[in-house]
Design a protein around this motif. Structure first.
Motif, PDB file in Angstrom:
ATOM      1  N   ARG A 103      11.766  -8.500  12.492  1.00  0.00           N
ATOM      2  CA  ARG A 103      13.194  -8.783  12.785  1.00  0.00           C
ATOM      3  C   ARG A 103      13.691  -8.804  14.068  1.00  0.00           C
ATOM      4  O   ARG A 103      13.374  -8.085  15.021  1.00  0.00           O
ATOM      5  CB  ARG A 103      13.828  -7.708  11.911  1.00  0.00           C
ATOM      6  CG  ARG A 103      14.006  -7.750  10.548  1.00  0.00           C
ATOM      7  CD  ARG A 103      14.943  -6.859   9.866  1.00  0.00           C
ATOM      8  NE  ARG A 103      14.388  -5.421  10.167  1.00  0.00           N
ATOM      9  CZ  ARG A 103      13.929  -4.528   9.007  1.00  0.00           C
ATOM     10  NH1 ARG A 103      14.107  -4.939   7.678  1.00  0.00           N
ATOM     11  NH2 ARG A 103      13.570  -3.362   9.536  1.00  0.00           N
TER      12      ARG A 103
ATOM     13  N   GLY B 127      20.208 -12.717  13.728  1.00  0.00           N
ATOM     14  CA  GLY B 127      19.650 -13.047  12.369  1.00  0.00           C
ATOM     15  C   GLY B 127      18.279 -14.104  12.513  1.00  0.00           C
ATOM     16  O   GLY B 127      18.351 -14.887  11.696  1.00  0.00           O
ATOM     17  N   CYS B 128      17.648 -13.900  13.678  1.00  0.00           N
ATOM     18  CA  CYS B 128      16.206 -14.521  13.625  1.00  0.00           C
ATOM     19  C   CYS B 128      15.124 -13.732  13.873  1.00  0.00           C
ATOM     20  O   CYS B 128      15.385 -12.561  13.491  1.00  0.00           O
ATOM     21  CB  CYS B 128      16.463 -15.364  15.105  1.00  0.00           C
ATOM     22  SG  CYS B 128      16.305 -14.307  16.805  1.00  0.00           S
ATOM     23  N   LEU B 129      14.119 -14.130  14.026  1.00  0.00           N
ATOM     24  CA  LEU B 129      12.998 -13.312  13.937  1.00  0.00           C
ATOM     25  C   LEU B 129      12.311 -13.637  15.351  1.00  0.00           C
ATOM     26  O   LEU B 129      12.516 -14.344  16.189  1.00  0.00           O
ATOM     27  CB  LEU B 129      11.796 -13.848  13.201  1.00  0.00           C
ATOM     28  CG  LEU B 129      12.038 -13.991  11.571  1.00  0.00           C
ATOM     29  CD1 LEU B 129      10.737 -14.595  10.917  1.00  0.00           C
ATOM     30  CD2 LEU B 129      12.433 -12.746  10.857  1.00  0.00           C
TER      31      LEU B 129
ATOM     32  N   TYR C 189      15.408 -12.229   5.619  1.00  0.00           N
ATOM     33  CA  TYR C 189      16.243 -11.707   6.586  1.00  0.00           C
ATOM     34  C   TYR C 189      16.784 -12.667   7.584  1.00  0.00           C
ATOM     35  O   TYR C 189      17.925 -12.767   7.855  1.00  0.00           O
ATOM     36  CB  TYR C 189      15.595 -10.659   7.453  1.00  0.00           C
ATOM     37  CG  TYR C 189      16.051 -10.357   8.841  1.00  0.00           C
ATOM     38  CD1 TYR C 189      17.086  -9.300   8.776  1.00  0.00           C
ATOM     39  CD2 TYR C 189      15.725 -10.798  10.173  1.00  0.00           C
ATOM     40  CE1 TYR C 189      17.996  -8.840   9.693  1.00  0.00           C
ATOM     41  CE2 TYR C 189      16.599 -10.228  11.197  1.00  0.00           C
ATOM     42  CZ  TYR C 189      17.719  -9.664  10.873  1.00  0.00           C
ATOM     43  OH  TYR C 189      18.250  -9.237  12.158  1.00  0.00           O
ATOM     44  N   ALA C 190      16.110 -13.669   7.912  1.00  0.00           N
ATOM     45  CA  ALA C 190      16.308 -14.857   9.027  1.00  0.00           C
ATOM     46  C   ALA C 190      16.936 -16.102   8.013  1.00  0.00           C
ATOM     47  O   ALA C 190      17.395 -16.968   8.909  1.00  0.00           O
ATOM     48  CB  ALA C 190      15.384 -15.092   9.908  1.00  0.00           C
TER      49      ALA C 190
ATOM     50  N   GLU D 107      11.338 -16.976  19.128  1.00  0.00           N
ATOM     51  CA  GLU D 107      12.291 -16.790  18.102  1.00  0.00           C
ATOM     52  C   GLU D 107      12.167 -17.960  16.975  1.00  0.00           C
ATOM     53  O   GLU D 107      11.985 -19.071  17.518  1.00  0.00           O
ATOM     54  CB  GLU D 107      13.640 -16.690  18.725  1.00  0.00           C
ATOM     55  CG  GLU D 107      13.798 -15.303  19.753  1.00  0.00           C
ATOM     56  CD  GLU D 107      15.127 -15.420  20.120  1.00  0.00           C
ATOM     57  OE1 GLU D 107      15.684 -14.692  20.751  1.00  0.00           O
ATOM     58  OE2 GLU D 107      16.277 -16.279  19.983  1.00  0.00           O
TER      59      GLU D 107
ATOM     60  N   ASN E 188      21.599 -22.145  11.428  1.00  0.00           N
ATOM     61  CA  ASN E 188      22.090 -20.869  12.493  1.00  0.00           C
ATOM     62  C   ASN E 188      21.674 -21.279  13.759  1.00  0.00           C
ATOM     63  O   ASN E 188      22.586 -20.735  14.581  1.00  0.00           O
ATOM     64  CB  ASN E 188      21.480 -19.689  11.975  1.00  0.00           C
ATOM     65  CG  ASN E 188      21.798 -19.280  10.453  1.00  0.00           C
ATOM     66  OD1 ASN E 188      22.490 -19.954   9.876  1.00  0.00           O
ATOM     67  ND2 ASN E 188      20.904 -18.424   9.737  1.00  0.00           N
ATOM     68  N   TRP E 189      20.527 -21.813  14.216  1.00  0.00           N
ATOM     69  CA  TRP E 189      20.228 -21.949  15.605  1.00  0.00           C
ATOM     70  C   TRP E 189      21.285 -23.160  16.022  1.00  0.00           C
ATOM     71  O   TRP E 189      21.816 -22.797  17.249  1.00  0.00           O
ATOM     72  CB  TRP E 189      18.787 -22.764  15.637  1.00  0.00           C
ATOM     73  CG  TRP E 189      18.547 -23.136  17.248  1.00  0.00           C
ATOM     74  CD1 TRP E 189      18.289 -24.461  17.336  1.00  0.00           C
ATOM     75  CD2 TRP E 189      18.789 -22.127  18.245  1.00  0.00           C
ATOM     76  NE1 TRP E 189      18.226 -24.477  18.950  1.00  0.00           N
ATOM     77  CE2 TRP E 189      18.787 -23.185  19.420  1.00  0.00           C
ATOM     78  CE3 TRP E 189      19.029 -21.069  18.491  1.00  0.00           C
ATOM     79  CZ2 TRP E 189      18.468 -22.736  20.697  1.00  0.00           C
ATOM     80  CZ3 TRP E 189      18.949 -20.615  19.920  1.00  0.00           C
ATOM     81  CH2 TRP E 189      18.569 -21.406  21.153  1.00  0.00           C
TER      82      TRP E 189
ATOM     83  N   TRP F 235      14.154 -19.373  13.886  1.00  0.00           N
ATOM     84  CA  TRP F 235      15.626 -19.558  13.557  1.00  0.00           C
ATOM     85  C   TRP F 235      15.705 -20.373  12.418  1.00  0.00           C
ATOM     86  O   TRP F 235      14.931 -21.553  12.317  1.00  0.00           O
ATOM     87  CB  TRP F 235      16.558 -20.254  14.387  1.00  0.00           C
ATOM     88  CG  TRP F 235      16.701 -19.053  15.601  1.00  0.00           C
ATOM     89  CD1 TRP F 235      16.187 -18.902  16.859  1.00  0.00           C
ATOM     90  CD2 TRP F 235      18.029 -18.387  15.849  1.00  0.00           C
ATOM     91  NE1 TRP F 235      16.587 -18.095  17.696  1.00  0.00           N
ATOM     92  CE2 TRP F 235      17.917 -17.788  16.967  1.00  0.00           C
ATOM     93  CE3 TRP F 235      19.064 -18.291  15.113  1.00  0.00           C
ATOM     94  CZ2 TRP F 235      18.998 -16.792  17.512  1.00  0.00           C
ATOM     95  CZ3 TRP F 235      20.250 -17.550  15.692  1.00  0.00           C
ATOM     96  CH2 TRP F 235      20.061 -16.962  16.722  1.00  0.00           C
ATOM     97  N   ASN F 236      16.793 -20.210  11.240  1.00  0.00           N
ATOM     98  CA  ASN F 236      17.086 -21.233  10.356  1.00  0.00           C
ATOM     99  C   ASN F 236      17.674 -22.207  11.291  1.00  0.00           C
ATOM    100  O   ASN F 236      18.501 -21.910  12.122  1.00  0.00           O
ATOM    101  CB  ASN F 236      18.015 -20.429   9.475  1.00  0.00           C
ATOM    102  CG  ASN F 236      18.798 -21.480   8.720  1.00  0.00           C
ATOM    103  OD1 ASN F 236      19.578 -22.532   9.033  1.00  0.00           O
ATOM    104  ND2 ASN F 236      18.704 -21.373   7.518  1.00  0.00           N
TER     105      ASN F 236
END
Length: 141
Positions: free
Chosen positions: A34, A38-40, A94-95, A111, A117-118, A113-114
């Motif tokens: 995580r 909200g990214c990995l 989670y992401a 990272e 979201n990015w 990201w969706n």
């Protein structure tokens, strides 16, 4: 040094073809966990070891939640022959990773990201240019 912005799609099994430029810099195996916003976060084996060392060096009273956040969800991945990695379900959830994703290089880590979201984060960063300028001044740019 990890850098760049790469747009990809997850397949139905949760796999993604990881960009070769990022993959080559991370090594044969790397770690997903995580991340913030909200990214990995994605670390090389060496980078992950350094992060764990830092976490262990902190007093438990100050680090227990940080340790839980990063360590409970970490997984080690190794790309297959096609350069794909499997992102575990818990990390995809989670992401908010569904289909379209972005993998970015951010110096010592990558990272994931969706893509929506990015793009929202990127828009927020570029529209808050005053804050960016202040931070750059503080850092001596």
């Amino acid at each position: 040094m990890l850098r760049g912005e790469f747009y990809h799609a997850l397949d139905a099994k949760g796999r993604v073809n990881f960009p070769s430029k990022i993959r080559d810099a991370l090594g044969e195996r790397f770690f997903l966990t995580r991340g913030l916003d909200g990214c990995l976060f994605v670390y090389s084996a060496e980078g992950w070891g350094a992060l764990e060392d830092k976490l262990r060096a902190l007093p438990i009273s100050k680090s227990r939640d940080i340790q839980r956040f990063f360590l409970a969800s970490v997984c080690e991945v190794e790309p297959d022959k096609q350069g794909r990695i499997l992102i575990p379900t818990n990390l995809r959830e989670y992401a908010g990773l569904d289909k379209d994703i972005v993998i970015i290089g951010v110096s010592e880590r990558a990272e994931i990201w969706n893509s929506e979201n990015w793009n929202a984060k990127l828009t927020a960063m570029t529209t808050d240019i005053k804050r960016m300028e202040e931070t750059m001044d503080e850092l001596g740019f």
